[in-house]
Design a protein around this motif. Structure first.
Motif, PDB file in Angstrom:
ATOM      1  N   VAL A  88      71.094  60.053 -11.572  1.00  0.00           N
ATOM      2  CA  VAL A  88      72.521  59.901 -11.282  1.00  0.00           C
ATOM      3  C   VAL A  88      73.242  60.896 -12.177  1.00  0.00           C
ATOM      4  N   VAL A  89      73.977  61.811 -11.559  1.00  0.00           N
ATOM      5  CA  VAL A  89      74.751  62.805 -12.300  1.00  0.00           C
ATOM      6  C   VAL A  89      76.146  62.232 -12.534  1.00  0.00           C
ATOM      7  N   VAL A  90      76.610  62.280 -13.776  1.00  0.00           N
ATOM      8  CA  VAL A  90      77.963  61.841 -14.119  1.00  0.00           C
ATOM      9  C   VAL A  90      78.727  63.061 -14.607  1.00  0.00           C
ATOM     10  N   THR A  91      79.717  63.502 -13.826  1.00  0.00           N
ATOM     11  CA  THR A  91      80.489  64.690 -14.192  1.00  0.00           C
ATOM     12  C   THR A  91      81.535  64.390 -15.253  1.00  0.00           C
ATOM     13  N   HIS A  92      82.121  63.196 -15.181  1.00  0.00           N
ATOM     14  CA  HIS A  92      83.091  62.759 -16.187  1.00  0.00           C
ATOM     15  C   HIS A  92      83.228  61.244 -16.092  1.00  0.00           C
ATOM     16  N   MET A  93      83.943  60.657 -17.031  1.00  0.00           N
ATOM     17  CA  MET A  93      83.889  59.209 -17.218  1.00  0.00           C
ATOM     18  C   MET A  93      84.931  58.388 -16.459  1.00  0.00           C
ATOM     19  N   HIS A  94      85.566  58.928 -15.454  1.00  0.00           N
ATOM     20  CA  HIS A  94      86.496  58.115 -14.672  1.00  0.00           C
ATOM     21  C   HIS A  94      85.723  57.059 -13.876  1.00  0.00           C
ATOM     22  N   PRO A  95      86.381  55.946 -13.527  1.00  0.00           N
ATOM     23  CA  PRO A  95      85.658  54.837 -12.882  1.00  0.00           C
ATOM     24  C   PRO A  95      84.977  55.193 -11.571  1.00  0.00           C
ATOM     25  N   ASP A  96      85.498  56.174 -10.840  1.00  0.00           N
ATOM     26  CA  ASP A  96      84.888  56.548  -9.563  1.00  0.00           C
ATOM     27  C   ASP A  96      83.813  57.627  -9.721  1.00  0.00           C
ATOM     28  N   HIS A  97      83.513  57.998 -10.943  1.00  0.00           N
ATOM     29  CA  HIS A  97      82.474  59.002 -11.202  1.00  0.00           C
ATOM     30  C   HIS A  97      81.380  58.480 -12.131  1.00  0.00           C
ATOM     31  N   ALA A  98      81.717  57.490 -12.946  1.00  0.00           N
ATOM     32  CA  ALA A  98      80.749  56.954 -13.912  1.00  0.00           C
ATOM     33  C   ALA A  98      80.623  55.442 -13.851  1.00  0.00           C
ATOM     34  N   GLY A  99      81.472  54.799 -13.083  1.00  0.00           N
ATOM     35  CA  GLY A  99      81.538  53.341 -13.091  1.00  0.00           C
ATOM     36  C   GLY A  99      80.262  52.611 -12.724  1.00  0.00           C
ATOM     37  N   GLY A 100      79.445  53.205 -11.885  1.00  0.00           N
ATOM     38  CA  GLY A 100      78.210  52.549 -11.470  1.00  0.00           C
ATOM     39  C   GLY A 100      76.963  53.020 -12.191  1.00  0.00           C
ATOM     40  N   ALA A 101      77.095  53.989 -13.071  1.00  0.00           N
ATOM     41  CA  ALA A 101      75.918  54.627 -13.686  1.00  0.00           C
ATOM     42  C   ALA A 101      74.992  53.625 -14.368  1.00  0.00           C
ATOM     43  N   HIS A 102      75.540  52.781 -15.225  1.00  0.00           N
ATOM     44  CA  HIS A 102      74.694  51.809 -15.930  1.00  0.00           C
ATOM     45  C   HIS A 102      74.034  50.827 -14.963  1.00  0.00           C
ATOM     46  N   LYS A 103      74.767  50.397 -13.939  1.00  0.00           N
ATOM     47  CA  LYS A 103      74.205  49.468 -12.945  1.00  0.00           C
ATOM     48  C   LYS A 103      73.071  50.134 -12.172  1.00  0.00           C
ATOM     49  N   PHE A 104      73.241  51.407 -11.825  1.00  0.00           N
ATOM     50  CA  PHE A 104      72.159  52.117 -11.129  1.00  0.00           C
ATOM     51  C   PHE A 104      70.919  52.192 -12.015  1.00  0.00           C
ATOM     52  N   ARG A 105      71.117  52.466 -13.288  1.00  0.00           N
ATOM     53  CA  ARG A 105      69.965  52.543 -14.202  1.00  0.00           C
ATOM     54  C   ARG A 105      69.287  51.187 -14.314  1.00  0.00           C
ATOM     55  N   GLU A 106      70.076  50.111 -14.400  1.00  0.00           N
ATOM     56  CA  GLU A 106      69.527  48.747 -14.442  1.00  0.00           C
ATOM     57  C   GLU A 106      68.675  48.440 -13.206  1.00  0.00           C
ATOM     58  N   GLU A 107      69.200  48.788 -12.044  1.00  0.00           N
ATOM     59  CA  GLU A 107      68.561  48.429 -10.775  1.00  0.00           C
ATOM     60  C   GLU A 107      67.373  49.321 -10.405  1.00  0.00           C
ATOM     61  N   THR A 108      67.418  50.593 -10.829  1.00  0.00           N
ATOM     62  CA  THR A 108      66.424  51.553 -10.336  1.00  0.00           C
ATOM     63  C   THR A 108      65.589  52.211 -11.432  1.00  0.00           C
ATOM     64  N   GLY A 109      66.052  52.150 -12.673  1.00  0.00           N
ATOM     65  CA  GLY A 109      65.366  52.850 -13.750  1.00  0.00           C
ATOM     66  C   GLY A 109      65.654  54.347 -13.756  1.00  0.00           C
ATOM     67  N   CYS A 110      66.683  54.769 -13.032  1.00  0.00           N
ATOM     68  CA  CYS A 110      66.999  56.193 -12.908  1.00  0.00           C
ATOM     69  C   CYS A 110      67.479  56.790 -14.236  1.00  0.00           C
ATOM     70  N   LEU A 111      67.430  58.089 -14.306  1.00  0.00           N
ATOM     71  CA  LEU A 111      67.937  58.858 -15.427  1.00  0.00           C
ATOM     72  C   LEU A 111      69.407  59.162 -15.168  1.00  0.00           C
ATOM     73  N   ILE A 112      70.242  59.046 -16.194  1.00  0.00           N
ATOM     74  CA  ILE A 112      71.647  59.430 -16.084  1.00  0.00           C
ATOM     75  C   ILE A 112      71.797  60.783 -16.760  1.00  0.00           C
ATOM     76  N   VAL A 113      72.365  61.740 -16.033  1.00  0.00           N
ATOM     77  CA  VAL A 113      72.550  63.089 -16.552  1.00  0.00           C
ATOM     78  C   VAL A 113      74.041  63.357 -16.663  1.00  0.00           C
ATOM     79  N   SER A 114      74.458  63.864 -17.826  1.00  0.00           N
ATOM     80  CA  SER A 114      75.865  64.164 -18.059  1.00  0.00           C
ATOM     81  C   SER A 114      75.979  65.327 -19.027  1.00  0.00           C
ATOM     82  N   ALA A 115      77.194  65.689 -19.348  1.00  0.00           N
ATOM     83  CA  ALA A 115      77.436  66.782 -20.289  1.00  0.00           C
ATOM     84  C   ALA A 115      76.943  66.401 -21.681  1.00  0.00           C
ATOM     85  N   ASP A 116      76.516  67.386 -22.415  1.00  0.00           N
ATOM     86  CA  ASP A 116      76.073  67.184 -23.785  1.00  0.00           C
ATOM     87  C   ASP A 116      77.302  67.254 -24.693  1.00  0.00           C
TER      88      ASP A 116
END
Length: 127
Positions: free
Chosen positions: A57-85
């Motif tokens: 899951v790519v997160v471009t920035h932290m607004h709710p419509d761009h990052a809001g589901g990231a943690h839930k996706f990781r919980e459900e799928t074990g996916c990697l979250i990729v964002s800016a360093d």
């Protein structure tokens, strides 16, 4: 592996895009928290694939419509979250926490303007 297709999904307050490969799936932005069940259902029902095929899951920035589901996706799928360093979190400090609160409520404002029913948009201020 070559890309099969880009799929556009109509989310709660935004469009989301899945890059579908033969052996994996990448979500191009983390959607709203409210979109997580819809995206996972699309993967299971329409693509007929296990949700664990969502690898990134790519997160471009932290607004709710761009990052809001990231943690839930990781919980459900074990996916990697990729964002800016970044050296510090997007919503760091008191000003950042205030902005997080404002951003969530702006998401509700957009939903109301679009005539959407009220859904939970809360998400963690840190990625």
């Amino acid at each position: 592996m070559s890309l099969c297709e880009i799929v556009r999904l109509e989310g709660y307050i935004q469009s989301s895009y899945l890059a579908v490969y033969p052996d994996k799936i990448m979500l191009l932005d983390g959607c709203c928290r409210a979109d997580v069940p819809m995206v996972l259902d699309y993967i299971k029902t329409t693509l007929k694939r296990p949700v664990t095929d969502l690898k990134v899951v790519v997160v471009t920035h932290m607004h709710p419509d761009h990052a809001g589901g990231a943690h839930k996706f990781r919980e459900e799928t074990g996916c990697l979250i990729v964002s800016a360093d970044k050296k510090k979190q997007w919503y760091s400090g008191i000003g950042g926490r205030t902005m997080h609160f404002v951003d969530i409520h702006l998401g509700y404002y957009v939903a109301r303007r679009q005539g959407r029913p009220l859904k939970n948009l809360y998400y963690s201020a840190s990625l």
